[in-house]
Design a protein around this motif. Structure first.
Motif, PDB file in Angstrom:
ATOM      1  N   ALA A  83       0.776  -1.295  -0.115  1.00  0.00           N
ATOM      2  CA  ALA A  83      -0.038  -0.208   0.051  1.00  0.00           C
ATOM      3  C   ALA A  83       0.767   1.360   0.054  1.00  0.00           C
ATOM      4  CB  ALA A  83      -1.142  -0.061   1.228  1.00  0.00           C
ATOM      5  N   GLN A 116      -4.675   0.549   3.993  1.00  0.00           N
ATOM      6  CA  GLN A 116      -4.849   1.779   2.902  1.00  0.00           C
ATOM      7  C   GLN A 116      -4.051   2.975   3.060  1.00  0.00           C
ATOM      8  OE1 GLN A 116      -9.151   1.888   3.603  1.00  0.00           O
ATOM      9  NE2 GLN A 116      -9.549  -0.024   2.191  1.00  0.00           N
ATOM     10  N   CYS A 137      -5.278   0.898  -1.882  1.00  0.00           N
ATOM     11  CA  CYS A 137      -5.919  -0.410  -1.102  1.00  0.00           C
ATOM     12  C   CYS A 137      -4.889  -1.388  -1.449  1.00  0.00           C
ATOM     13  CB  CYS A 137      -7.472  -0.430  -1.188  1.00  0.00           C
ATOM     14  SG  CYS A 137      -8.032  -1.839  -0.293  1.00  0.00           S
ATOM     15  N   MET A 179     -13.869  -3.987  -1.919  1.00  0.00           N
ATOM     16  CA  MET A 179     -12.733  -3.323  -1.230  1.00  0.00           C
ATOM     17  C   MET A 179     -13.322  -1.705  -1.823  1.00  0.00           C
ATOM     18  SD  MET A 179     -10.528  -4.803   0.360  1.00  0.00           S
ATOM     19  CE  MET A 179     -11.020  -6.384   0.684  1.00  0.00           C
ATOM     20  N   ILE A 183     -14.920   1.214   0.522  1.00  0.00           N
ATOM     21  CA  ILE A 183     -14.447   2.502   0.767  1.00  0.00           C
ATOM     22  C   ILE A 183     -15.514   3.524   0.557  1.00  0.00           C
ATOM     23  CG2 ILE A 183     -12.766   4.035  -0.782  1.00  0.00           C
ATOM     24  CD1 ILE A 183     -10.881   1.646  -0.997  1.00  0.00           C
ATOM     25  N   VAL A 220      -6.862  -0.456  -6.391  1.00  0.00           N
ATOM     26  CA  VAL A 220      -6.953  -2.036  -5.309  1.00  0.00           C
ATOM     27  C   VAL A 220      -5.900  -2.642  -6.045  1.00  0.00           C
ATOM     28  CG1 VAL A 220      -7.983  -3.590  -4.695  1.00  0.00           C
ATOM     29  CG2 VAL A 220      -9.376  -1.408  -4.954  1.00  0.00           C
ATOM     30  N   GLY A 246     -12.540  -4.206   3.735  1.00  0.00           N
ATOM     31  CA  GLY A 246     -12.046  -2.930   3.281  1.00  0.00           C
ATOM     32  C   GLY A 246     -12.541  -1.791   3.723  1.00  0.00           C
TER      33      GLY A 246
END
Lengths: 735, 166
Positions: free
Chosen positions: A578, A608, A626, A643, A647, A687, A704
């Protein structure tokens, strides 16, 4: 998605009354005889085992024991089965398992889950709890806990697919008189190369159903996967694009009328008196009901019911929470936390000597964080269609908990559970809200009173003000650093703990001494699971505090986390990825900032990095990177989508989400005061997935979400120097 | 219409059932206005369009920008009527809205935010409101993300004036 016919549905009740064997694929004995009347329709269609059906036309139907609420579980569960079974993906159909208790059983849950359970010792008591709740989910056919793929898919669908394939092979071997090992399978076709014999699965469907179920079918190794791990297009998408997908709110039942409802504004109060003089005269109105805890109007149309409901004047009884304001809620938490001090309360974890090492620490860091109540705000309004007559109740709806709903409705109506049927449809959003049965119980009570079928729909105002909320909470921390700047003491006390039990724990971080405690503070509001459940609060507390410790220790927030994860290579890989994606450490324009958060949850690991632009009047999240390790992404497209959606959901809550109470009643009512993230506020999202352990899958629906809020508020700190210790961000001024 | 109240009997059943903590299944009061088999009074439907809506339909495409104001207004029409005398919907009726004080449509339940805004809908005020409603009047019920294109906003405002006959 296929639909259960009414005939098959009533049949299900009959089957459920019998001694149905459920341990498919892991137990000797073949349950097809009992299941056949339920699932097979028409001649030439044979049931192979409980989770898959093959007809004579070579059509394979995956019978999935979970609800589809946009997360894609139906399609990916079928994908896993189809891979193990070597069937033609194009010819796979999906049917949701009927809501009958016999379909999945406690033994099945335990046998499937227990054998490969490997957990660190420190987490053992927790996992006992988690294990029980997993088994419980299978018992109740619950869709939640980010469980479907890693639980039912990994342990159930794959095993069922492998078993079905072996039974088809065995049937062909018997007929062709050749060794089973010489038969190969691909695209729903059985082939015996040396004799040149070949047949479709459909041709052997009937014969396969008479074979014994293999005791332990061989599942594919990861290098043998043909569909698993591939971004197969979801089977539910076409119907959702062309509008033919059937959601609970689309239910149409002959003779059905509509109900609108309004509950007492303060939970716990009852409706004492109603003045319905105007409502009685309004068009379309059939009945006006004071149900004790709520008022209902039944009319020919929903809008008529809602308009008439709006004219009813009601008086309510006194209720325990009626004088409570939001400030009082946090004051209550503060009082409870003050009382337990630095070492009291219910101890969740006590490792080493957190108190002693804190007393001797060279540097001490303390902080307190607060999060508000949150509503779910599912896009499809809460609804249920119910018919109660002749000692039976039939329900049509979208639910995450079909068996729990049957049980609760049966209890409320005083019926036997076998006399309550439920037809599950797609869910227009769940997020945990549709795991509770309060709505169907209300619909069933109305339908019982009217005697004819009723579709009850909650208005958005009712949904906002009468939700089963994500609890608000306060959390306090004390941390100590030794003379080398090493984090040696972690002491936390928080209000409220529901599930998962490990949410407040930090075993992934190497901290020698930790003491983690909770205090329960009773509240009159009703609570329920909310996407990622307690991780939604706890991860924000923990990851905000880690950031504060980094600042106090004079370390980069990424560096501190790297140190703490040094002995966890799988965790470290996710964190580093990340950071690398975001080009961590590179210069940012003035007023912009970058924040990081790292949260393992539901068996998965997610990091993240959020980037914020604080140069305007309110925070603007411009980018989210992410990295997620869910063990093995069965459908990478699906995992990435989860994910992304986590978010969006998490950012909505971090920026705006707040349910507050005044005089015991919820103050918010609709999207103008309970705001959703707008499309123009959506950050770019990148992602990256890591397949860290294909034997130990994690969930995708929830993990996520927890890192998002702390990544954003840590970024706000990086940009402004202002530490956010209370959510949502809209409470704060950054001008 | 029949109007039967079975309250007395049902209150008794409710009291008996209320011993447990679960809510009673039965209603405390049940007013049966009509059985489903009885004929309902048909709601007034299919009214012919008023002259104002006809006028609105005839509103021309904006000569300068080429944006069809009526088409641009379609996103507003999801919640707002604009024909003279048409009832307010999710949002207030917008007939003659330009030049009026905010929160002035009788019978519409406005958010406290817009009632307190104290603005008059000049073209400039409307333009900035449409650009970002929640930014301009935080707390407004108007659940629109705003119209980012200035020409499109101008076309919407021109259409609102045309459709009001001003």
């Amino acid at each position: 998605m296929g639909k259960w016919s009414r005939r098959a549905f009533i049949g299900a009740g009959v089957v459920a009354g019998g001694a149905l064997v459920v341990g498919i694929a892991v137990r000797p004995g073949n349950p097809t005889d009992e299941l056949k009347p339920l699932l097979a329709k028409g001649d030439g269609e044979e049931l192979i085992n409980a989770w898959v059906k093959v007809d004579a036309n070579n059509k394979v139907t995956a019978i999935v024991p979970h609800a589809e609420m946009g997360q894609g579980a139906h399609s990916v569960l079928a994908q896993m089965l189809a891979d193990e079974m070597d069937v033609d993906w194009e010819a796979v159909d999906i049917l949701e398992a009927p809501a009958i208790p016999a379909y999945v059983g406690a033994d099945l849950g335990r046998e499937f889950i227990a054998p490969t359970l490997e957990v660190p010792k420190v987490l053992e008591p927790t996992v006992q709890g988690a294990f029980l709740s997993l088994a419980n989910m299978m018992d109740l056919q619950i869709t939640g806990g980010s469980f479907s793929i890693r639980g039912s898919g990994q342990r159930g669908m794959r095993t069922a697919g492998a078993a079905a394939r072996e039974m088809l092979v065995a049937a062909a071997a018997e007929k062709w008189n050749v060794p089973a090992a010489e038969i190969t399978t691909s695209n729903s076709i059985l082939t015996h190369k040396s004799s040149g014999k070949s047949a479709t699965y459909g041709e052997f469907a009937a014969a396969a159903a008479t074979q014994d179920l293999p005791v332990k079918p061989r599942r594919k190794k990861v290098e043998e996967f043909t569909l698993m791990g591939k971004p197969m297009p979801r089977k539910d998408i076409p119907s959702k694009v062309n509008g033919t997908a059937g959601f609970g709110i689309d239910a149409q039942v002959e003779g059905m009328k509509y109900a609108a409802v309004k509950a007492a504004p303060v939970v716990g109060a009852t409706v004492e008196k109603i003045d319905a003089s105007k409502a009685k005269t309004m068009p379309g109105v059939l009945q006006i009901l004071n149900m004790g805890d709520f008022v209902a109007v039944v009319a020919d149309g929903y809008w008529q019911a809602q308009k008439a409901l709006g004219t009813i004047e009601a008086t309510y009884s006194e209720a325990e929470g009626q004088n409570l304001d939001q400030g009082d809620v946090f004051a209550r938490y503060a009082k409870a936390l003050d009382e337990v001090g630095s070492d009291g309360g219910d101890v969740e974890t006590d490792e080493g000597d957190a108190i002693g090492t804190f007393a001797e620490a060279s540097k001490k860091v303390t902080a307190e964080y607060k999060v508000p109540f949150l509503a779910h705000a599912t896009m499809e309004p809460m609804n249920c269609t119910a018919s109660v007559k002749d000692g039976r109740c039939d329900l049509w709806m979208g639910t995450q908990s079909p068996l729990g709903t049957r049980r609760d409705v049966a209890k409320a109506l005083g019926l036997d559970e076998d006399n309550v049927s439920l037809q599950n449809a797609y869910l227009g959003g769940g997020f945990g809200r549709r795991a509770s049965s309060d709505v169907p119980v209300m619909a069933a009570r109305i339908a019982k009173a009217t005697g004819y079928p009723v579709k009850m729909i909650w208005s958005r105002e009712e949904d906002t003000a009468q939700d089963l909320y994500r609890p608000s909470a306060t959390s306090r921390f004390e941390a100590g650093l030794d003379d080398k700047g090493k984090l040696v003491s972690w002491n936390n006390v928080h209000t409220h703990l529901f599930d998962p039990q490990e949410a407040p724990q930090v075993p992934h971080y190497a901290i020698a001494n930790h003491l983690i405690r909770k205090v329960d503070v009773p509240m009159h509001l009703r609570f329920g699971p909310w996407r990622s459940v307690d991780h939604s609060q706890q991860a924000w507390f923990i990851e905000s505090f880690i950031d504060e410790i980094a600042v106090e220790a004079g370390k980069d927030p990424l560096e501190l986390r790297r140190e703490l994860l040094a002995r966890s290579p799988r965790h470290l890989a996710v964190l580093n990825k990340a950071a690398e994606m975001s080009n961590w450490g590179s210069a940012m324009p003035r007023g912009h900032g970058r924040g990081i958060a790292f949260v393992p949850s539901f068996g998965s690991v997610v990091a993240q990095v959020a980037e914020v632009d604080m140069t305007g009047t309110k925070p603007r999240v411009t980018k989210v990177y992410c990295c997620a390790d869910v063990g093995f992404a069965m459908n990478p497209d699906g995992v990435a989508a989860q994910m992304e959606s986590a978010i969006v959901y998490g950012l909505t809550a971090a920026l705006y989400g707040e349910i507050s109470i005044k005089d015991g009643a919820v103050q918010q009512s609709n999207f103008h005061d309970y705001e959703m993230l707008r499309i123009n506020e959506m950050p770019d999202v990148e992602v990256t997935l890591i397949n860290g352990d294909h034997e130990r899958l994690g969930g995708a629906g929830e993990p996520g979400l927890p890192p998002l809020a702390p990544a954003v508020t840590n970024a706000v700190f990086a940009a402004t120097g202002k530490r956010v210790r209370e959510l949502p961000l809209s409470k704060h001024s950054f001008a | 219409m029949r109007n039967i109240s079975r309250a007395a009997l049902l209150v008794l059943t409710a009291a008996l059932a209320a011993c447990g903590s679960e809510p009673a299944a039965e209603p405390a009061e049940q007013i049966v206005v009509r059985e489903p088999s009885d004929l309902a009074i048909p709601p007034a439907m299919n009214e012919s369009p008023t002259q104002d809506t006809a006028l609105a339909e005839a509103a021309a495409t904006d000569a300068v920008t080429g944006i069809d104001g009526e088409a641009a207004f379609a996103q507003c029409a999801v919640c707002h009527s604009i024909g003279k005398g048409e009832p307010s919907d999710i949002g207030p009726n917008l007939h003659g809205i330009m030049g009026q004080k905010a929160a002035s449509v009788a019978g519409y339940s406005y958010s406290p935010a817009i009632e307190a805004a104290g603005i008059t809908w000049t073209e400039a005020e409307m333009d900035s409101f449409l650009a970002d409603p929640l930014e301009k009047i935080p707390g407004t019920k108007m659940a629109s993300g705003g119209v980012t294109d200035g020409d499109e906003r101008a076309a919407i405002i021109a259409y609102m004036m045309d459709a009001s006959g001003s």
